[in-house]
Scaffold this motif. Structure first.
Motif, PDB file in Angstrom:
ATOM      1  N   ALA A 433       0.936  -1.187   0.012  1.00  0.00           N
ATOM      2  CA  ALA A 433      -0.056   0.191  -0.182  1.00  0.00           C
ATOM      3  C   ALA A 433       1.195   1.410   0.069  1.00  0.00           C
ATOM      4  O   ALA A 433       2.060   1.144   0.448  1.00  0.00           O
ATOM      5  N   LEU A 450      -8.054   5.673  -0.209  1.00  0.00           N
ATOM      6  CA  LEU A 450      -8.238   5.788  -1.643  1.00  0.00           C
ATOM      7  C   LEU A 450      -7.811   4.552  -2.524  1.00  0.00           C
ATOM      8  O   LEU A 450      -6.807   3.947  -2.555  1.00  0.00           O
ATOM      9  N   VAL A 451      -9.002   4.015  -3.076  1.00  0.00           N
ATOM     10  CA  VAL A 451      -8.956   2.620  -3.694  1.00  0.00           C
ATOM     11  C   VAL A 451      -8.874   2.719  -5.287  1.00  0.00           C
ATOM     12  O   VAL A 451      -9.656   3.716  -5.897  1.00  0.00           O
ATOM     13  N   HIS A 452      -7.848   2.137  -5.729  1.00  0.00           N
ATOM     14  CA  HIS A 452      -7.674   2.243  -7.162  1.00  0.00           C
ATOM     15  C   HIS A 452      -8.686   1.591  -8.053  1.00  0.00           C
ATOM     16  O   HIS A 452      -9.594   0.617  -7.570  1.00  0.00           O
ATOM     17  N   GLY A 459      -2.335  -0.200  -9.270  1.00  0.00           N
ATOM     18  CA  GLY A 459      -3.014   1.021  -8.782  1.00  0.00           C
ATOM     19  C   GLY A 459      -1.861   2.242  -8.848  1.00  0.00           C
ATOM     20  O   GLY A 459      -2.393   3.268  -9.232  1.00  0.00           O
ATOM     21  N   ASN A 460      -0.802   1.996  -8.341  1.00  0.00           N
ATOM     22  CA  ASN A 460       0.325   3.193  -8.434  1.00  0.00           C
ATOM     23  C   ASN A 460       1.839   2.876  -8.172  1.00  0.00           C
ATOM     24  O   ASN A 460       2.023   1.690  -8.317  1.00  0.00           O
ATOM     25  N   SER A 468      -3.685  12.401  -4.272  1.00  0.00           N
ATOM     26  CA  SER A 468      -3.150  12.000  -2.790  1.00  0.00           C
ATOM     27  C   SER A 468      -2.468  13.231  -2.187  1.00  0.00           C
ATOM     28  O   SER A 468      -2.483  13.647  -1.102  1.00  0.00           O
ATOM     29  N   VAL A 478      -3.242   9.566   3.530  1.00  0.00           N
ATOM     30  CA  VAL A 478      -3.718   8.781   2.418  1.00  0.00           C
ATOM     31  C   VAL A 478      -3.490   7.626   2.168  1.00  0.00           C
ATOM     32  O   VAL A 478      -2.113   7.419   2.315  1.00  0.00           O
ATOM     33  N   GLU A 480      -3.449   4.025   0.106  1.00  0.00           N
ATOM     34  CA  GLU A 480      -3.909   3.411  -1.234  1.00  0.00           C
ATOM     35  C   GLU A 480      -3.595   2.061  -1.224  1.00  0.00           C
ATOM     36  O   GLU A 480      -2.297   1.655  -1.630  1.00  0.00           O
ATOM     37  N   GLU A 482      -2.803  -1.840  -2.517  1.00  0.00           N
ATOM     38  CA  GLU A 482      -2.839  -2.667  -3.715  1.00  0.00           C
ATOM     39  C   GLU A 482      -3.523  -4.090  -3.246  1.00  0.00           C
ATOM     40  O   GLU A 482      -2.787  -5.035  -3.221  1.00  0.00           O
ATOM     41  N   GLY A 531     -13.071   6.332  -4.109  1.00  0.00           N
ATOM     42  CA  GLY A 531     -12.643   5.729  -5.173  1.00  0.00           C
ATOM     43  C   GLY A 531     -13.328   5.941  -6.539  1.00  0.00           C
ATOM     44  O   GLY A 531     -14.345   6.291  -6.646  1.00  0.00           O
ATOM     45  N   GLY A 535     -12.909   1.445  -7.851  1.00  0.00           N
ATOM     46  CA  GLY A 535     -12.801   1.996  -6.484  1.00  0.00           C
ATOM     47  C   GLY A 535     -14.156   2.622  -6.041  1.00  0.00           C
ATOM     48  O   GLY A 535     -14.252   2.632  -4.750  1.00  0.00           O
TER      49      GLY A 535
END
Length: 697
Positions: A433, A450-452, A459-460, A468, A478, A480, A482, A531, A535
């Motif tokens: 994450a 924050l959900v992708h 996601g990121n 973010s 925040v 996020e 995975e 999201g 998300g």
């Protein structure tokens, strides 16, 4: 990676700035940037969500010229060419009613580019991007592919509309040999239901506009791969959920099969062709019996993958590209937590080390010309606190000059740190994450989970992200996750998410929030889930499954019912293809018949009455991925039991916000919504209520 990068000071030299007051051809100048201002207030929303002022640069094949796309709030995005020997700049394409989109060097004298319109949303776009070609001195302009019934003006002459290729033709997106006037374009054959049947390949002369189809190609072709000489060498076909990779032998021009596998779930013989090296070696990405994928050579004579990996990254699937120049493989670009490069060439290793010394607090990605005749190297530098910036490095003088930045108003000293963390899900699976903590850190903070979207994507990665960083600038931590099903972290992690919408995938997200509470980062009474797309679906299911955890939710363009993805009826078609619905969704998401009970139990639409927390909903009126009825039907259902629901529709937008005005409006709503529910205003209201009730503090 982010935790051990402490931003110090970045030497900024100069940026390309447009001095033109209209769309006519005008010179650019290298203008020095003002010193950083001392800022005490938090950055305006627009600084995060305006369109980038500088969004691309490419060295010509010899490295003598630099093509750049530049824009501003007042002017359309333009294409300019810098002659690096004397720093002279010439705008070569500036539409009166459009922006320059993608661009590519054809050879050292000529470029191709597309048109786009950054002033309209997806719902108001009626035509494809077209294709245009022009010389670096703005001569020999020609429109190659139709965009609309009216040709766009850029000066010079053009062929008649009836001689252009149709609007359904697109640039391939791979550079050819860059030693002729030819490029390759593709022409998908698409049905009215967004079903791609085949993708044809054409060789296009950028001076005459004449296109020649590549003949003898297999049926059901979908993806093409050019070799290092710019010739079509690999095609992947897709038929009834099965992908087949075919190779065209240069000696006979005959196609032969290399591998066959399930298009969506893979298989032991499956691999992904990545690129051809200058010597004709094929490089592929495969698991090779491991959990994560890696980059390998492929033995075309024996039809097998070489057992020894060329590049393997512990804990990550390989994602990247070859770096070649002057007939030599110099290195391989890859993505781990952040982007990086493995160099095989000693000279490039030395240049990388020198630039990393000059820019010690950023990831520095180097690009070199195809047939370099100059000392110029293009550098993309970024960090978690610093938006991407493009620079030129002169390897002869060791001078480094800034060309432009995507968000020059952003001040790194105001930005937050981002860290890759790992936590255990309740069944023991390790979940990566991304944690962004407001400037100065802190404990017991309000948290936005924050959900992708996707969900079957990564996601990121480590770096500056507008959403973010904006939330962190307003005082929110925040997280996020995975969650399982995310790609990029191995086959086990990906497969663990199959048919887990609203179930274990949802648990992973909640377990991340509880991890943040246990770590002391998050205030357990001030957590909001948010999201877009999947998300947004996860936001709604989070409010249903974990009522004790989430104080509020923000869903934009989110799925509200899986069955509606299969057979929703709209006033225009969804862009989810019949092929995806038939061969992918039953295995990855859920089968409508076999998993009917599960799909009903994990439907936010059917369980809307259970959501009582404050909720912000936002949808695009022209969304074809998650059509508007996902939002309108859910809004009608949830409002029956929940008076605290805010709704906004951006009529001209599609699956996300293309227009800065809508991005700024949406994130302004998010700011107010969060402040009211988990921010300072919400905390003050909760304290007042508690005091009035005589509750202990």
């Amino acid at each position: 990676m982010g935790s051990n990068r402490v931003f110090a000071r970045f030497a900024r030299c100069a940026v390309l700035a447009a001095v033109a007051a209209s769309a006519a051809f005008s010179p650019l100048t290298l203008a020095a940037e003002p010193p950083p201002a001392i800022v005490t207030q938090r950055p305006p929303i627009a600084d995060f969500f305006e369109n980038p002022e500088f969004s691309g640069a490419l060295l010509s094949p010899t490295g003598n010229y630099l093509a750049v796309r530049i824009g501003s709030k007042e002017l359309r995005d333009r294409l300019a060419v810098v002659t690096l020997a004397d720093n002279s700049v010439k705008v070569v394409a500036a539409f009166g009613d459009a922006d320059v989109g993608t661009f590519q060097w054809v050879n050292d004298e000529r470029l191709v580019f597309t048109a786009t319109d950054r002033t309209v949303g997806q719902g108001d776009m009626r035509y494809g991007p077209g294709l245009y070609a022009i010389n670096r001195d703005a001569s020999k302009f020609i429109q190659l592919v139709s965009r609309s019934s009216k040709s766009l003006f850029t000066g010079g002459s053009m062929i008649r509309n009836r001689d252009m290729l149709p609007v359904t033709v697109y640039l391939l997106g791979q550079k050819a040999a860059q030693d002729s006037e030819f490029v390759y374009v593709v022409q998908p054959q698409v049905s009215g239901a967004s079903q791609v049947h085949e993708v044809g390949l054409l060789r296009l002369n950028t001076l005459t506009g004449r296109a020649t189809p590549v003949t003898g190609t297999p049926d059901n072709s979908r993806q093409w791969l050019l070799d290092d000489k710019g010739e079509p060498r690999i095609v992947t076909t897709v038929n009834k959920g099965i992908s087949t990779i075919l190779y065209r032998d240069p000696a006979s021009n005959a196609w032969r099969e290399l591998a066959t596998y399930n298009t969506y779930t893979g298989g032991k013989d499956g691999f992904s062709p990545r690129a051809f090296g200058p010597d004709g070696t094929l490089y592929v990405v495969t698991n090779a019996g491991n959990d994560t994928t890696s980059l390998h050579k492929y033995d075309l004579a024996a039809n097998q993958v070489a057992p020894q990996a060329l590049v393997q990254i512990d804990g990550y699937d390989f994602r990247g590209s070859l770096v070649t120049a002057n007939g030599k493989l110099l290195g391989v670009r890859y993505l781990a937590d952040a982007n990086g490069t493995t160099w095989f060439d000693d000279g490039m290793k030395a240049i990388q080390a020198k630039i990393d010394t000059m820019l010690p607090n950023t990831v520095n990605l180097l690009s070199v010309p195809t047939r370099s005749e100059t000392p110029w190297v293009l550098v993309i530098a970024y960090s978690d606190q610093f938006p991407a910036r493009t620079l030129l490095y002169d390897s002869a003088t060791s001078n480094l000059t800034t060309v432009g930045g995507s968000h020059p108003k952003i001040r790194p000293e105001q930005m937050a740190r981002q860290t890759l963390v790992h936590y255990k899900a309740r069944d023991g699976l390790t979940i990566p994450a991304w944690l962004t903590v407001p400037k100065g850190g802190g404990k017991n903070l309000p948290l936005v989970v924050l959900v992708h979207g996707g969900p079957y994507v990564r996601g990121n990665s480590w770096g500056w992200k507008a959403d973010s960083q904006f939330l962190a600038s307003r005082g929110y931590a925040v997280l996020e996750p995975e969650y399982r099903g995310s790609t990029g972290f191995g086959s086990k992690h990906f497969r663990a998410g199959w048919k887990q919408w609203g179930l274990k995938m949802q648990d992973d997200i909640a377990d991340g929030a509880r991890w943040a509470i246990a770590e002391g980062t998050a205030d357990p009474k001030r957590i909001c889930i948010a999201g877009a797309s999947y998300g947004g679906y996860a936001t709604l299911m989070g409010l249903i499954n974990d009522k004790d955890l989430y104080r509020c939710g923000i869903n934009w363009v989110g799925v509200t019912d899986i069955n509606m993805m299969y057979d929703g009826h709209w006033n225009f078609s969804s862009d989810l293809s019949d092929h995806w619905k038939q061969y992918a969704m039953p295995q990855l998401v859920g089968d409508q018949v076999k998993d009917a009970e599960q799909l009903n139990a994990t439907s936010p639409l059917l369980r809307a009455a259970e959501i009582r927390q404050p909720l912000l909903l936002a949808y695009g009126g022209a969304d074809r991925r998650v059509p508007l009825p996902h939002g309108t039907k859910f809004y009608k259902a949830v409002k029956q039991a929940n008076p605290d629901v805010e709704w906004v529709e951006y009529e001209e937008e599609g699956h996300g916000w293309a227009l800065p005005k809508n991005r700024i409006d949406f994130w302004g709503r998010v700011e107010k919504f969060l402040d009211k529910n988990i921010g300072q205003a919400g905390a003050a209201a909760a304290t007042t209520t508690a005091n009035a009730a005589g509750a202990p503090q």
